[in-house]
Design a protein around this motif. Structure first.
Motif, PDB file in Angstrom:
ATOM      1  N   TYR A   1      -9.442   3.735  22.787  1.00  0.00           N
ATOM      2  CA  TYR A   1      -9.621   2.719  21.756  1.00  0.00           C
ATOM      3  C   TYR A   1     -11.110   2.381  21.674  1.00  0.00           C
ATOM      4  O   TYR A   1     -11.874   2.628  22.612  1.00  0.00           O
TER       5      TYR A   1
ATOM      6  N   ARG B   1     -13.902  -0.808  20.233  1.00  0.00           N
ATOM      7  CA  ARG B   1     -14.149  -2.090  19.592  1.00  0.00           C
ATOM      8  C   ARG B   1     -15.608  -2.148  19.167  1.00  0.00           C
ATOM      9  O   ARG B   1     -16.512  -2.183  19.995  1.00  0.00           O
TER      10      ARG B   1
ATOM     11  N   GLY C   1     -17.642  -7.525  16.465  1.00  0.00           N
ATOM     12  CA  GLY C   1     -17.151  -8.327  15.350  1.00  0.00           C
ATOM     13  C   GLY C   1     -15.887  -7.804  14.705  1.00  0.00           C
ATOM     14  O   GLY C   1     -15.358  -8.429  13.791  1.00  0.00           O
ATOM     15  N   LYS C   2     -15.417  -6.676  15.187  1.00  0.00           N
ATOM     16  CA  LYS C   2     -14.202  -6.096  14.598  1.00  0.00           C
ATOM     17  C   LYS C   2     -13.084  -6.040  15.644  1.00  0.00           C
ATOM     18  O   LYS C   2     -13.295  -6.299  16.820  1.00  0.00           O
ATOM     19  N   GLU C   3     -11.893  -5.689  15.183  1.00  0.00           N
ATOM     20  CA  GLU C   3     -10.770  -5.600  16.105  1.00  0.00           C
ATOM     21  C   GLU C   3     -10.838  -4.297  16.885  1.00  0.00           C
ATOM     22  O   GLU C   3     -11.516  -3.337  16.483  1.00  0.00           O
ATOM     23  N   ILE C   4     -10.124  -4.265  17.992  1.00  0.00           N
ATOM     24  CA  ILE C   4      -9.984  -3.037  18.771  1.00  0.00           C
ATOM     25  C   ILE C   4      -9.178  -2.046  17.924  1.00  0.00           C
ATOM     26  O   ILE C   4      -8.142  -2.390  17.358  1.00  0.00           O
TER      27      ILE C   4
ATOM     28  N   PHE D   1      -7.472   1.922  17.625  1.00  0.00           N
ATOM     29  CA  PHE D   1      -6.966   3.127  18.268  1.00  0.00           C
ATOM     30  C   PHE D   1      -7.780   4.339  17.837  1.00  0.00           C
ATOM     31  O   PHE D   1      -8.125   4.489  16.661  1.00  0.00           O
TER      32      PHE D   1
ATOM     33  N   PHE E   1     -12.633   1.711  25.129  1.00  0.00           N
ATOM     34  CA  PHE E   1     -11.624   1.430  26.146  1.00  0.00           C
ATOM     35  C   PHE E   1     -10.700   2.623  26.314  1.00  0.00           C
ATOM     36  O   PHE E   1     -10.339   3.287  25.354  1.00  0.00           O
TER      37      PHE E   1
ATOM     38  N   PRO F   1     -12.019  -0.954  32.257  1.00  0.00           N
ATOM     39  CA  PRO F   1     -13.012  -1.990  31.950  1.00  0.00           C
ATOM     40  C   PRO F   1     -13.834  -1.700  30.705  1.00  0.00           C
ATOM     41  O   PRO F   1     -14.524  -2.580  30.205  1.00  0.00           O
TER      42      PRO F   1
END
Lengths: 115, 116
Positions: A35, A37, A40-43, A45, A91, A108
């Motif tokens: 994933y 990120r 300022g944006k969403e995580i 896929f 991630f 992490p």
């Protein structure tokens, strides 16, 4: 039991360079996910491996990104050549196969900065 | 389209106060639902998850969440916040059941600050 590990924790590179991120999943977990990120944006896929096979790579941004999972153990995510918009936190997660509703355990993250 | 909304980008509470973080989702089927927390310098840690059954789910660190199908919500609560709860909280949804599609869809996250 060791958790998901990622290396490096931080990477700063210049535009046009190559970077390789590594993820070691929890031992015995056949599913491995990447994933990202962006600030300022969403995580979001990127892709999903089951053992060494790419199950779903619908989230990969473009062909500058190459993920591999040789032998079904650890995975690498290579960005070549890196662009400014690739900066973000990457991630990795893993989960066991065979559950109807698997739980993903996350590492992490690797913070990538492209200058 | 599938989406997760966390309306509050940033929340500040006093230590000892109660907390509720909101999460609303839009999903074509019955989802399974998660809350993760990311403390400074740490990875994403699973707080709790809902698959089926009792709609009030207990998690780690004294957190609970309630699934309300009619409101498409999965709000996270804690009766008394501790300073160590300061972190970023993420709501995520995924497909229920086995199959090829296992990816999670995430909200933007809510950053929690705790005043002493």
């Amino acid at each position: 039991e060791a958790g998901v590990t990622q290396f490096p924790s931080h990477s700063v590179i210049e535009k046009g360079q190559t970077v390789t991120l590594r993820c070691d999943p929890i031992s015995g977990h056949d599913n491995l996910y990447w994933y990202r990120r962006v600030m300022g944006k969403e995580i979001k896929f990127l892709l999903h491996f089951v053992k060494e096979s790419k199950q779903d790579e619908s989230g990969m941004p473009n062909n500058r990104f190459l993920a591999e999972r040789t032998g079904g153990t650890y995975s690498t995510l290579k960005v070549q050549p890196a662009e400014l918009e690739d900066s973000g936190v990457y991630f990795c997660a893993s989960s066991q196969e065979g559950f109807p509703t698997d739980t993903q355990y996350f590492g992490p993250g690797t913070r990538l900065t492209v200058l | 389209a599938q989406s997760v909304t966390q309306p509050d980008i940033h929340i500040t509470v006093s230590e000892g106060a109660s907390l509720e973080l909101r999460c609303n989702y839009s999903y074509g089927a019955t989802p399974y639902l998660f809350w993760y927390v990311q403390s400074p310098g740490q990875g994403l840690q699973l707080l709790l998850k809902y698959f089926s059954g009792d709609t009030l789910v207990q998690g780690i660190k004294g957190f609970e969440a309630e699934f309300k199908r009619s409101q498409s919500s999965f709000n996270l609560r804690k009766p008394s916040v501790h300073w160590s709860d300061a972190a970023e909280y993420f709501c995520a949804v995924g497909p229920l059941g086995a199959g090829n599609n296992r990816k999670l869809i995430w909200g933007l996250g809510t950053s929690l600050a705790v005043n002493p």
